[in-house]
Design an enzyme around this catalytic site. Sequence first.
Site, PDB file in Angstrom:
ATOM      1  N   GLY A  10     -32.403  10.829   4.751  1.00 47.93           N
ATOM      2  CA  GLY A  10     -33.726  10.938   4.122  1.00 47.93           C
ATOM      3  C   GLY A  10     -34.786  10.326   5.014  1.00 47.93           C
ATOM      4  O   GLY A  10     -34.503   9.867   6.126  1.00 47.93           O
ATOM      5  N   PHE A  11     -35.982  10.306   4.506  1.00 46.27           N
ATOM      6  CA  PHE A  11     -37.121   9.818   5.287  1.00 46.27           C
ATOM      7  C   PHE A  11     -36.929   8.348   5.700  1.00 46.27           C
ATOM      8  O   PHE A  11     -36.850   8.022   6.895  1.00 46.27           O
ATOM      9  CB  PHE A  11     -38.392  10.046   4.450  1.00 46.27           C
ATOM     10  CG  PHE A  11     -39.567   9.229   4.843  1.00 46.27           C
ATOM     11  CD1 PHE A  11     -40.030   9.224   6.153  1.00 46.27           C
ATOM     12  CD2 PHE A  11     -40.243   8.458   3.898  1.00 46.27           C
ATOM     13  CE1 PHE A  11     -41.129   8.472   6.520  1.00 46.27           C
ATOM     14  CE2 PHE A  11     -41.343   7.712   4.250  1.00 46.27           C
ATOM     15  CZ  PHE A  11     -41.787   7.705   5.567  1.00 46.27           C
ATOM     16  N   ILE A  12     -36.775   7.452   4.734  1.00 45.95           N
ATOM     17  CA  ILE A  12     -36.653   6.034   5.078  1.00 45.95           C
ATOM     18  C   ILE A  12     -35.277   5.757   5.695  1.00 45.95           C
ATOM     19  O   ILE A  12     -35.158   5.036   6.689  1.00 45.95           O
ATOM     20  CB  ILE A  12     -36.901   5.133   3.850  1.00 45.95           C
ATOM     21  CG1 ILE A  12     -38.321   5.376   3.303  1.00 45.95           C
ATOM     22  CG2 ILE A  12     -36.703   3.657   4.207  1.00 45.95           C
ATOM     23  CD1 ILE A  12     -38.643   4.643   2.015  1.00 45.95           C
ATOM     24  N   LEU A  76     -29.987   3.876  -0.537  1.00 42.79           N
ATOM     25  CA  LEU A  76     -31.293   4.538  -0.565  1.00 42.79           C
ATOM     26  C   LEU A  76     -31.215   5.933  -1.192  1.00 42.79           C
ATOM     27  O   LEU A  76     -32.239   6.598  -1.345  1.00 42.79           O
ATOM     28  CB  LEU A  76     -31.854   4.677   0.860  1.00 42.79           C
ATOM     29  CG  LEU A  76     -31.980   3.402   1.707  1.00 42.79           C
ATOM     30  CD1 LEU A  76     -32.601   3.721   3.059  1.00 42.79           C
ATOM     31  CD2 LEU A  76     -32.831   2.364   1.004  1.00 42.79           C
ATOM     32  N   THR A  95     -29.103  11.194 -11.068  1.00 43.12           N
ATOM     33  CA  THR A  95     -28.887  10.759  -9.679  1.00 43.12           C
ATOM     34  C   THR A  95     -29.161   9.271  -9.539  1.00 43.12           C
ATOM     35  O   THR A  95     -28.381   8.534  -8.929  1.00 43.12           O
ATOM     36  CB  THR A  95     -29.850  11.510  -8.714  1.00 43.12           C
ATOM     37  OG1 THR A  95     -29.730  12.893  -8.964  1.00 43.12           O
ATOM     38  CG2 THR A  95     -29.538  11.211  -7.274  1.00 43.12           C
ATOM     39  N   TYR A 149     -38.765   8.381 -14.019  1.00 43.09           N
ATOM     40  CA  TYR A 149     -38.442   7.837 -12.695  1.00 43.09           C
ATOM     41  C   TYR A 149     -38.473   6.310 -12.756  1.00 43.09           C
ATOM     42  O   TYR A 149     -37.521   5.634 -12.359  1.00 43.09           O
ATOM     43  CB  TYR A 149     -39.446   8.382 -11.679  1.00 43.09           C
ATOM     44  CG  TYR A 149     -39.237   7.900 -10.269  1.00 43.09           C
ATOM     45  CD1 TYR A 149     -37.974   7.961  -9.681  1.00 43.09           C
ATOM     46  CD2 TYR A 149     -40.293   7.411  -9.511  1.00 43.09           C
ATOM     47  CE1 TYR A 149     -37.780   7.539  -8.378  1.00 43.09           C
ATOM     48  CE2 TYR A 149     -40.110   6.988  -8.204  1.00 43.09           C
ATOM     49  CZ  TYR A 149     -38.855   7.055  -7.647  1.00 43.09           C
ATOM     50  OH  TYR A 149     -38.673   6.627  -6.355  1.00 43.09           O
ATOM     51  N   LYS A 153     -35.269   3.751 -12.428  1.00 33.82           N
ATOM     52  CA  LYS A 153     -35.225   2.732 -11.383  1.00 33.82           C
ATOM     53  C   LYS A 153     -35.185   1.321 -11.992  1.00 33.82           C
ATOM     54  O   LYS A 153     -34.553   0.425 -11.444  1.00 33.82           O
ATOM     55  CB  LYS A 153     -36.435   2.877 -10.460  1.00 33.82           C
ATOM     56  CG  LYS A 153     -36.277   4.024  -9.468  1.00 33.82           C
ATOM     57  CD  LYS A 153     -35.110   3.741  -8.538  1.00 33.82           C
ATOM     58  CE  LYS A 153     -35.066   4.663  -7.351  1.00 33.82           C
ATOM     59  NZ  LYS A 153     -33.999   4.308  -6.409  1.00 33.82           N
TER      60      LYS A 153
END
Length: 335
Positions: A10-12, A76, A95, A149, A153
């Site tokens: 992924g991005f990070i 992540l 997820t 979301y 989290k």
Amino acid sequence: MRFLITGGAGFIGSHLAESLLKRGDEVLLMDDLSTGSMENIRHLKSFDRMHYFLDSIENRQLLAELVDEADVIFHLAAAVGVRLIVESPVRTIETNVNGTQLVLDAACKKRKLVFTASTSEVYGKNTNVPFREDADLVLGPTTKSRWSYAASKALDEFLALSYWKEKKQPVIVARLFNTVGPRQTGRYGMVMPNFVGQALEGAPITVYGTGQQSRCFCDVRDAVEAISRLVATDRAVGQVVNIGSDHEITIEELARLVKERTGSSSPITYIPYDQAYEPGFEDMQRRVPSLEKLEDLTGFRPNTSLPEIVDRVAAYFGKKREMVSAPRQVASAGD
Ligand code: UDP
């Protein structure tokens, strides 16, 4: 050291992998490519200390083996982006909650440190900025998908902190604030890649709502530095820590900055939230982290300026466009 990164393509995750590999560490990377991509990690294949596994963390056996081999786990893998959340709330919740549970369960058997990525979104509609880690979480109603979301989290955070309290499983929870930089895709509605992509194409720059809502944008390199320092800090274990920049800018100002830095002639247009997301969509008006705890624990605070970040993102988009228009030449010269 050997690090396992879930969501490593992924991005990070890909920036974190790159930084660890460059300093000489070994990286085990797991990604199901649901939102990550091979393109993000192709350039890392030349490191023989990098091992990637294109599988979901729901493959418990593989996860257990990789956890066994790793010294530290960066978790992540998650569903990210407000657009994805509004469009696929079931996937988001499943997820985020199931994934974290699986990782904590696997890590707990060997007491391996888990760094888990949470989000500034958990502060919700709290208006008392800057947000300290012990501030109240103020979420909207369950009928509005956006808040699923934050809730998923927040549950991840409770789970991680409970593993620490009850089972002495070491964890660090980090709340990431609008991390941006090269490789972030606009596919999931994030504002920086959207604006830069639009500006470079000469398409209208789409400001949602009035544009008076504000955010603080953190360069992914700074976020990676903060993450690396946190896992090397014993005092960070069992803690929740904000990671971000505290330089605040309205979205309208961001649109102007992107237009100016790219020399674009794109018009700036305003789109009501109802059209951009869904009827009744609720946004967060301001989102500023308190960085006291991060600085106290690591001696570091993100400081890359926003114009520099915009330039780096624009350069990345420019390079990507060259690759699309001349794939053969680039492949033979670069691979
Ligand atoms: N936004 C915008 N235009 C876009 C994408 C996003 O005006 O094309 C706004 C969005 O409504 C929010 C802010 O930019 O107020 C940041 O959005 P993003 O999805 O990047 O992150 P968020 O902070 O909402 O998680």
